[in-house]
Write an enzyme that holds these catalytic residues in place. Structure first.
Site, mmCIF file in Angstrom:
data_model
loop_
_atom_site.group_PDB
_atom_site.id
_atom_site.type_symbol
_atom_site.label_atom_id
_atom_site.label_comp_id
_atom_site.label_asym_id
_atom_site.label_seq_id
_atom_site.Cartn_x
_atom_site.Cartn_y
_atom_site.Cartn_z
ATOM 1 N N ARG A 62 -34.818 20.512 10.561
ATOM 2 C CA ARG A 62 -34.491 20.803 9.407
ATOM 3 C C ARG A 62 -35.492 20.050 8.527
ATOM 4 N NH1 ARG A 62 -29.463 18.117 7.765
ATOM 5 N NH2 ARG A 62 -30.533 18.342 5.936
ATOM 6 N N ASP B 265 -19.330 14.563 -7.214
ATOM 7 C CA ASP B 265 -18.905 14.222 -8.507
ATOM 8 C C ASP B 265 -19.490 13.819 -9.521
ATOM 9 O OD1 ASP B 265 -18.760 12.173 -6.693
ATOM 10 O OD2 ASP B 265 -17.549 10.954 -7.904
ATOM 11 N N LEU B 266 -20.451 12.878 -9.040
ATOM 12 C CA LEU B 266 -21.505 12.349 -10.014
ATOM 13 C C LEU B 266 -22.456 13.420 -10.785
ATOM 14 C CD1 LEU B 266 -22.536 9.213 -8.130
ATOM 15 C CD2 LEU B 266 -20.658 9.342 -9.841
ATOM 16 N N ARG C 182 -20.295 12.829 1.226
ATOM 17 C CA ARG C 182 -21.101 13.115 0.315
ATOM 18 C C ARG C 182 -20.759 14.011 -0.623
ATOM 19 N NH1 ARG C 182 -26.695 14.171 3.620
ATOM 20 N NH2 ARG C 182 -27.586 13.425 1.741
ATOM 21 N N ARG D 184 -27.102 20.921 2.066
ATOM 22 C CA ARG D 184 -26.401 20.225 0.634
ATOM 23 C C ARG D 184 -27.188 20.412 -0.471
ATOM 24 N NH1 ARG D 184 -25.714 15.819 -1.102
ATOM 25 N NH2 ARG D 184 -23.688 15.623 -2.027
ATOM 26 N N LYS E 259 -40.217 17.068 2.408
ATOM 27 C CA LYS E 259 -39.006 17.965 2.218
ATOM 28 C C LYS E 259 -38.120 17.681 1.062
ATOM 29 C CE LYS E 259 -34.988 16.902 4.483
ATOM 30 N NZ LYS E 259 -33.846 16.857 3.748
ATOM 31 N N ASN E 260 -37.980 16.220 0.661
ATOM 32 C CA ASN E 260 -36.990 15.995 -0.244
ATOM 33 C C ASN E 260 -37.681 16.009 -1.292
ATOM 34 O OD1 ASN E 260 -35.086 15.471 1.464
ATOM 35 N ND2 ASN E 260 -34.884 13.392 1.226
ATOM 36 N N ASP F 267 -33.052 6.591 5.024
ATOM 37 C CA ASP F 267 -33.556 7.765 5.793
ATOM 38 C C ASP F 267 -34.471 7.114 6.709
ATOM 39 O OD1 ASP F 267 -32.251 9.636 4.687
ATOM 40 O OD2 ASP F 267 -33.889 10.771 3.421
ATOM 41 N N CYS G 202 -20.179 15.913 5.890
ATOM 42 C CA CYS G 202 -21.285 16.206 6.899
ATOM 43 C C CYS G 202 -21.568 14.926 7.693
ATOM 44 C CB CYS G 202 -22.890 16.367 6.021
ATOM 45 S SG CYS G 202 -23.294 14.781 5.448
HETATM 46 C C1 UD1 Z 1 -30.865 12.169 -1.064
HETATM 47 C C2 UD1 Z 1 -31.778 12.497 0.041
HETATM 48 C C3 UD1 Z 1 -31.320 12.119 1.225
HETATM 49 C C4 UD1 Z 1 -31.267 10.602 1.282
HETATM 50 C C5 UD1 Z 1 -30.462 10.236 0.217
HETATM 51 C C6 UD1 Z 1 -30.287 8.789 -0.192
HETATM 52 C C7 UD1 Z 1 -32.825 14.772 -0.744
HETATM 53 C C8 UD1 Z 1 -32.379 16.490 -0.463
HETATM 54 N N1 UD1 Z 1 -31.803 14.100 -0.082
HETATM 55 O O1 UD1 Z 1 -29.637 12.750 -0.571
HETATM 56 O O2 UD1 Z 1 -32.387 12.612 2.534
HETATM 57 O O3 UD1 Z 1 -30.837 10.070 2.515
HETATM 58 O O4 UD1 Z 1 -30.891 10.859 -1.067
HETATM 59 O O5 UD1 Z 1 -31.502 8.314 -0.186
HETATM 60 O O6 UD1 Z 1 -33.364 14.467 -1.698
HETATM 61 N N2 UD1 Z 1 -22.769 10.101 -4.260
HETATM 62 C C9 UD1 Z 1 -21.368 9.873 -4.717
HETATM 63 N N3 UD1 Z 1 -21.264 11.262 -5.479
HETATM 64 C C10 UD1 Z 1 -22.348 12.021 -5.960
HETATM 65 C C11 UD1 Z 1 -23.539 11.698 -5.279
HETATM 66 C C12 UD1 Z 1 -23.685 10.866 -4.475
HETATM 67 O O7 UD1 Z 1 -20.498 9.336 -4.452
HETATM 68 O O8 UD1 Z 1 -22.111 12.811 -6.799
HETATM 69 C C13 UD1 Z 1 -22.924 8.936 -3.300
HETATM 70 C C14 UD1 Z 1 -23.304 9.538 -1.798
HETATM 71 O O9 UD1 Z 1 -22.049 9.864 -1.089
HETATM 72 C C15 UD1 Z 1 -24.188 8.371 -1.280
HETATM 73 C C16 UD1 Z 1 -24.682 7.641 -2.226
HETATM 74 O O10 UD1 Z 1 -23.987 8.197 -3.523
HETATM 75 O O11 UD1 Z 1 -23.138 7.417 -0.596
HETATM 76 C C17 UD1 Z 1 -26.152 8.162 -2.473
HETATM 77 O O12 UD1 Z 1 -26.131 9.516 -2.246
HETATM 78 P P1 UD1 Z 1 -27.521 10.615 -3.104
HETATM 79 O O13 UD1 Z 1 -28.538 9.542 -3.502
HETATM 80 O O14 UD1 Z 1 -26.895 11.376 -3.940
HETATM 81 O O15 UD1 Z 1 -28.048 11.385 -1.692
HETATM 82 P P2 UD1 Z 1 -28.626 12.910 -1.924
HETATM 83 O O16 UD1 Z 1 -29.112 12.986 -2.996
HETATM 84 O O17 UD1 Z 1 -27.506 13.772 -1.520
#
Ligand code: UD1
Length: 434
Positions: free
Chosen positions: A401, A125-126, A122, A93, A22-23, A309, A117
């Site tokens: 999902r 910003d990055l 989540r 998301r 999925k990811n 996960d 969520c």
């Molecule tokens: C992806 C996966 C999800 C998995 C996660 C971590 C997909 C579609 N989803 O989610 O299944 O659980 O990686 O392996 O691939 N963060 C910030 N700011 C940002 C982005 C992230 O603070 O702009 C934080 C998040 O809140 C979290 C951490 O960084 O604490 C890692 O998140 P991230 O790797 O971005 O998760 P996703 O890409 O959303």
């Protein structure tokens, strides 16, 4: 809302085939927005998130054909709007993955800001900070993120993420692929899904090097073309079935998987008493070791370490292991929602901040439980499979999902599981209220 009814206590036996990741499929579908030619993706899992992603592409104006159930032919020639609306973003998301490719190809994108969520705030910003480094101007208008490239094209830059982000890395890879000049992504996520996306994009004509390491180099190109690509197997589904075999004391052959994508999880499960034999490159044979399950501590961390996960499924397994195991969650701030439901089934779990201690083993018994997110639902299914009596899991739309035909797959392994549809549930409730 659909529910699962599981009568536990049956050892799973047989063979199960793993679906596409999925990811990986989610960003690969989004990458089709980078070209006006056709992108063909095989092994796309038939799960709700992919249906949502497909709808998003269609809403933007792309044509998506499915000549076979798991093959998507996407042509994003006539893009009519550059907006991912709130209705879609709030259910998934990963719709933020449209930002990078739209900004890259059309110099503009508007995506509703994802809210909180079940597993934490989540933020994105990055992603946004990185787009700004590529020259984008970002504004917030009525809850939407509006991004524009001032001269219609982003400019390559040195982008360093202060925290590893998977979809953030993917978004920047896509945004910078059509930028002018070279982009370097530092502290990039190293997940296999990043490599899969890079492989597809390089077939489309992108020039990406280093995907799978923490430094990715992207030389922007003027245009990208169509391509054909097969999505990698889902490593989290693989891990979930490994736990299913072990928690029920069964013996399961897992086919069409890629063990190299989940080395840390396989290693940890092995230490905890799960025997996992690699029969060949894509087949695992799994059973519980004769000496039983042992408590082992785990810390979730970015790939290649133990994935967040798999944390909920591992917690379900640890309820059956001898001793105390400490599970530390370092990726998401609120990812222990399943612990209280497992406790209702008889588990003994104490939580302090981001650490959960599972005191095992405890017999589990069937109960009415509530699924709170995708992987939490999986952990409840696993617990129910080894519990005495009946478990009714509510809100299984979460599991739909991301797990393809999970009821059918578990049923084929001998589990006593059935889906009670909305319609049947309301009929049953109506009968009860007479
Ligand atoms: C992806 C996966 C999800 C998995 C996660 C971590 C997909 C579609 N989803 O989610 O299944 O659980 O990686 O392996 O691939 N963060 C910030 N700011 C940002 C982005 C992230 O603070 O702009 C934080 C998040 O809140 C979290 C951490 O960084 O604490 C890692 O998140 P991230 O790797 O971005 O998760 P996703 O890409 O959303």
């Amino acid at each position: 809302m659909d529910k699962f009814l599981i009568r536990g206590g049956r050892a799973l036996k047989g063979r199960v085939e793993i679906s596409g990741a999925k990811n990986s499929a989610l960003p690969c579908l989004a990458a089709a927005l980078l070209t006006d030619e056709t992108v063909i993706l095989h092994n796309v899992p038939y799960v709700k998130d992919l249906i949502t992603q497909r709808r998003l592409l269609e809403d933007l104006g792309a044509t998506v054909l499915t000549p076979e159930l798991r093959t998507h032919k996407i042509t994003a020639r006539n893009i009519a709007t550059f907006e991912a609306p709130y209705e879609l973003v709030k259910t998934m998301r990963a719709s933020v993955l449209a930002l990078g490719p739209l900004l890259a190809r059309f110099g503009q994108a508007r995506v509703s800001m994802p809210g909180g969520c079940a597993i934490g705030t989540r933020p994105i910003d990055l992603h946004l900070k990185a787009f700004e480094q590529l020259g984008a101007v970002i504004e917030l208008e009525s809850g939407d993120v509006v991004a524009r490239a001032p001269k219609g094209r982003l400019v390559g830059a040195d982008v360093g993420f202060e925290k590893v982000t998977v979809t953030g890395t993917e978004n920047v890879m896509m945004a910078s692929s059509l930028a002018s000049g070279r982009t370097i992504i530092r502290n990039a996520a190293r997940e296999p899904e990043i490599e899969d996306l890079a492989e597809l994009m390089n077939r489309m004509g992108a020039r990406i090097k280093g995907a799978g390491t923490d430094t990715i180099e992207i030389d922007g190109v003027d245009a990208m073309s169509g391509a054909e690509h097969t999505i990698i197997p889902d490593r989290i589904e693989t891990g979930t079935f490994i736990v299913a075999a072990a928690i029920t004391g069964g013996e399961v052959e897992i086919t069409r998987c890629d063990p190299t994508h989940l080395r840390a999880a396989i290693g940890k499960l092995g230490e905890a008493g799960v025997e996992i034999d690699e029969l060949n490159q894509s087949t695992l044979s799994v059973r519980r070791s004769a000496s039983g399950l042992k408590a082992k501590d785990v810390i979730t961390e970015p790939h290649p370490l133990f994935p967040t996960d798999m944390q909920a499924q591992y917690m379900a397994l640890m309820t059956q292991a001898e001793g105390n195991s400490v599970i530390q969650e370092t990726i998401f701030e609120n990812r222990f929602m399943h612990a209280s439901e497992l406790t209702r089934m008889g588990a003994n779990i104490s939580i302090h901040g981001n650490e959960a201690t599972v005191h095992g083993p405890t017999p589990l018994s069937g109960a009415r439980v509530l699924a709170s997110d995708l992987r939490a639902s999986a952990s409840l299914v696993l617990a129910a499979l080894c519990a005495n009596g009946e478990t009714l899991i509510d809100r299984v739309y979460h599991i739909d999902r991301g797990y393809e035909t999970i009821v059918r797959k578990l049923w084929a392994l001998g589990a006593d599981i059935e889906r009670i549809t909305d319609h049947e549930a309301s009929a049953a409730e109506a009968v009860q209220s007479v």
